[in-house]
Design a protein around this motif. Structure first.
Motif, mmCIF file in Angstrom:
data_model
loop_
_atom_site.group_PDB
_atom_site.id
_atom_site.type_symbol
_atom_site.label_atom_id
_atom_site.label_comp_id
_atom_site.label_asym_id
_atom_site.label_seq_id
_atom_site.Cartn_x
_atom_site.Cartn_y
_atom_site.Cartn_z
ATOM 1 N N LEU A 99 19.703 25.590 -20.761
ATOM 2 C CA LEU A 99 21.114 25.727 -20.412
ATOM 3 C C LEU A 99 21.910 26.409 -21.530
ATOM 4 N N GLN A 100 21.581 26.084 -22.772
ATOM 5 C CA GLN A 100 22.252 26.749 -23.889
ATOM 6 C C GLN A 100 21.979 28.248 -23.864
ATOM 7 N N HIS A 101 20.724 28.606 -23.577
ATOM 8 C CA HIS A 101 20.355 30.022 -23.505
ATOM 9 C C HIS A 101 21.050 30.705 -22.331
ATOM 10 N N LEU A 102 21.060 30.051 -21.168
ATOM 11 C CA LEU A 102 21.675 30.651 -19.988
ATOM 12 C C LEU A 102 23.176 30.822 -20.166
ATOM 13 N N ASN A 103 23.807 29.908 -20.868
ATOM 14 C CA ASN A 103 25.246 30.038 -21.098
ATOM 15 C C ASN A 103 25.568 31.263 -21.952
ATOM 16 N N LEU A 104 24.579 31.724 -22.704
ATOM 17 C CA LEU A 104 24.756 32.936 -23.503
ATOM 18 C C LEU A 104 24.434 34.197 -22.706
ATOM 19 N N VAL A 105 23.307 34.185 -21.999
ATOM 20 C CA VAL A 105 22.846 35.415 -21.342
ATOM 21 C C VAL A 105 23.279 35.529 -19.886
ATOM 22 N N LEU A 106 23.478 34.384 -19.214
ATOM 23 C CA LEU A 106 23.927 34.386 -17.818
ATOM 24 C C LEU A 106 25.071 33.384 -17.648
ATOM 25 N N PRO A 107 26.206 33.611 -18.283
ATOM 26 C CA PRO A 107 27.310 32.656 -18.169
ATOM 27 C C PRO A 107 27.771 32.501 -16.720
ATOM 28 N N GLN A 108 28.148 31.288 -16.374
ATOM 29 C CA GLN A 108 28.519 30.941 -15.005
ATOM 30 C C GLN A 108 29.611 31.851 -14.444
ATOM 31 N N HIS A 109 30.617 32.183 -15.227
ATOM 32 C CA HIS A 109 31.745 32.956 -14.702
ATOM 33 C C HIS A 109 31.370 34.410 -14.398
ATOM 34 N N THR A 110 30.312 34.908 -15.046
ATOM 35 C CA THR A 110 29.891 36.298 -14.833
ATOM 36 C C THR A 110 28.744 36.395 -13.833
ATOM 37 N N PHE A 111 27.885 35.376 -13.801
ATOM 38 C CA PHE A 111 26.702 35.405 -12.930
ATOM 39 C C PHE A 111 26.657 34.159 -12.044
ATOM 40 N N PRO A 112 27.684 33.946 -11.219
ATOM 41 C CA PRO A 112 27.714 32.724 -10.400
ATOM 42 C C PRO A 112 26.579 32.634 -9.385
ATOM 43 N N THR A 113 26.146 33.778 -8.848
ATOM 44 C CA THR A 113 25.090 33.745 -7.828
ATOM 45 C C THR A 113 23.747 33.370 -8.442
ATOM 46 N N LEU A 114 23.407 33.984 -9.574
ATOM 47 C CA LEU A 114 22.134 33.662 -10.219
ATOM 48 C C LEU A 114 22.116 32.206 -10.683
ATOM 49 N N ARG A 115 23.239 31.712 -11.178
ATOM 50 C CA ARG A 115 23.291 30.310 -11.597
ATOM 51 C C ARG A 115 23.200 29.380 -10.381
ATOM 52 N N HIS A 116 23.783 29.810 -9.266
ATOM 53 C CA HIS A 116 23.663 29.039 -8.025
ATOM 54 C C HIS A 116 22.209 28.964 -7.566
ATOM 55 N N LEU A 117 21.506 30.093 -7.642
ATOM 56 C CA LEU A 117 20.109 30.112 -7.205
ATOM 57 C C LEU A 117 19.284 29.106 -7.991
ATOM 58 N N ARG A 118 19.521 29.026 -9.281
ATOM 59 C CA ARG A 118 18.758 28.089 -10.116
ATOM 60 C C ARG A 118 18.956 26.653 -9.656
ATOM 61 N N HIS B 186 17.085 25.732 -5.804
ATOM 62 C CA HIS B 186 15.683 25.344 -5.609
ATOM 63 C C HIS B 186 14.894 25.613 -6.890
ATOM 64 N N PRO B 187 13.895 24.761 -7.204
ATOM 65 C CA PRO B 187 13.073 24.989 -8.408
ATOM 66 C C PRO B 187 12.375 26.342 -8.454
ATOM 67 N N PHE B 188 12.135 26.972 -7.276
ATOM 68 C CA PHE B 188 11.525 28.304 -7.269
ATOM 69 C C PHE B 188 12.208 29.237 -8.269
ATOM 70 N N PHE B 189 13.535 29.157 -8.313
ATOM 71 C CA PHE B 189 14.306 30.115 -9.094
ATOM 72 C C PHE B 189 14.256 29.841 -10.586
ATOM 73 N N ARG B 190 13.691 28.717 -10.988
ATOM 74 C CA ARG B 190 13.556 28.463 -12.420
ATOM 75 C C ARG B 190 12.519 29.394 -13.038
ATOM 76 N N ARG B 191 11.581 29.862 -12.239
ATOM 77 C CA ARG B 191 10.663 30.891 -12.746
ATOM 78 C C ARG B 191 11.445 32.159 -13.057
ATOM 79 N N LEU B 192 12.272 32.550 -12.109
ATOM 80 C CA LEU B 192 13.051 33.782 -12.229
ATOM 81 C C LEU B 192 14.120 33.672 -13.314
ATOM 82 N N ILE B 193 14.826 32.553 -13.351
ATOM 83 C CA ILE B 193 15.987 32.401 -14.224
ATOM 84 C C ILE B 193 15.610 31.840 -15.594
ATOM 85 N N ASP B 194 14.879 30.746 -15.625
ATOM 86 C CA ASP B 194 14.580 30.099 -16.905
ATOM 87 C C ASP B 194 13.570 30.891 -17.726
ATOM 88 N N ILE B 195 12.456 31.246 -17.096
ATOM 89 C CA ILE B 195 11.364 31.904 -17.815
ATOM 90 C C ILE B 195 11.679 33.366 -18.110
#
Length: 278
Positions: A89-108, A111-120
């Protein structure tokens, strides 16, 4: 199958510890959890064995992985790296902040599927994720070469159609989403530094708007294949990086890795893991 899986869990904890070398010829990531930790052990252990221990292993939780299960994996593979939810979450707040990437953060969160795409795959540089329901029977030289060259590769689906939200032609012509056909998510690798996340946010938003009935697997597969297309990804040799679908597959082949899905879960959980006598 249930009996076989219980035996597999017990056997996973009895594997002799395999120390990982400081010299890395490959770094791999697994998304795992309470239902899959033992499968992760067998996949990572066999990969490490055939790579002479010269691999780095990162574990990401699907939201269910416990400290005890992390301990089980670390017991067999000392030196693994576990990426905590807080670190992600600390990393995502830097590279994919909620206000700029709401859709990608929503996908995460969808469903857990998107943790491969978003987290990794938002970690720096080239990254590869592997599903846990695989066993290695040889050294994955094609993957190691891709890692050294930072090129994109994927496991090739052997069924007739791709599992996208729509046909490849419609996605390309109507929405500008070009996809590589026949991508199986069992093994996917690409250079994260080359991903345009603003564009990915836009494409994800388009898919959710125009395909509200699509499931998470279809959306993730579409986005993953879109990124692989952008990086001119190459398919892994399907004769060596094999996917088994049936309960009576041809097990006489000299495979490097076997990915067991659908009915092939039966031989995987009852007999295939027993071949791991190292």
């Amino acid at each position: 199958m249930r009996r076989g899986e219980q035996q597999m869990k017990k056997a996973a904890l009895k594997l002799p510890p395999l120390n990982l070398s400081k010299h890395k010829i490959l770094n791999v990531s697994f998304l795992t959890g309470a239902k899959y930790w033992h499968q992760t052990i067998f996949c990572a252990y066999t990969l490490a064995h055939f790579s002479d221990g010269e691999i780095g292993i990162r574990l990401y939780s699907d939201g269910t992985l416990t400290d005890e299960q992390i301990g089980f994996i670390n017991q067999v593979l000392p030196g693994i790296e576990t990426i905590s939810e807080q670190q992600v979450l600390q990393h995502l707040n830097l590279v994919l902040p909620q206000h700029t990437f709401p859709t990608l953060r929503h996908l995460r969160n969808w469903h857990p599927f998107f943790r491969r795409l978003i987290d990794i795959h938002t970690s720096p540089s080239w990254a590869i994720h592997m599903d846990s329901d695989m066993i290695f029977f040889g050294k994955p030289n094609q993957i190691i070469e891709a890692y050294q060259r930072k090129t994109a590769v994927y496991m090739k689906e052997q069924l007739a159609s791709s599992y996208f939200v729509d046909s490849e032609d419609t996605l390309r012509d109507k929405y500008g989403i070009n996809c590589i056909k026949s991508v199986n998510g069992g093994i996917v690798a690409y250079n994260n530094d080359k991903v345009d996340y603003a564009d990915l946010e836009e494409k994800a938003k388009l898919l959710l708007q125009h395909y509200p009935q699509a499931g998470p697997a279809q959306v993730e597969q579409t986005l993953m294949s879109y990124m692989l297309h952008h990086q001119n990804a190459a398919a892994l040799d399907e004769k060596s990086y094999s996917i088994f679908y049936d309960d009576k597959p041809d097990l006489s082949r000299p495979d490097i890795v076997r990915h067991y899905i659908f009915k092939a879960k039966l031989p995987y959980l009852t007999s295939e893991w027993k071949k791991v006598i190292l």
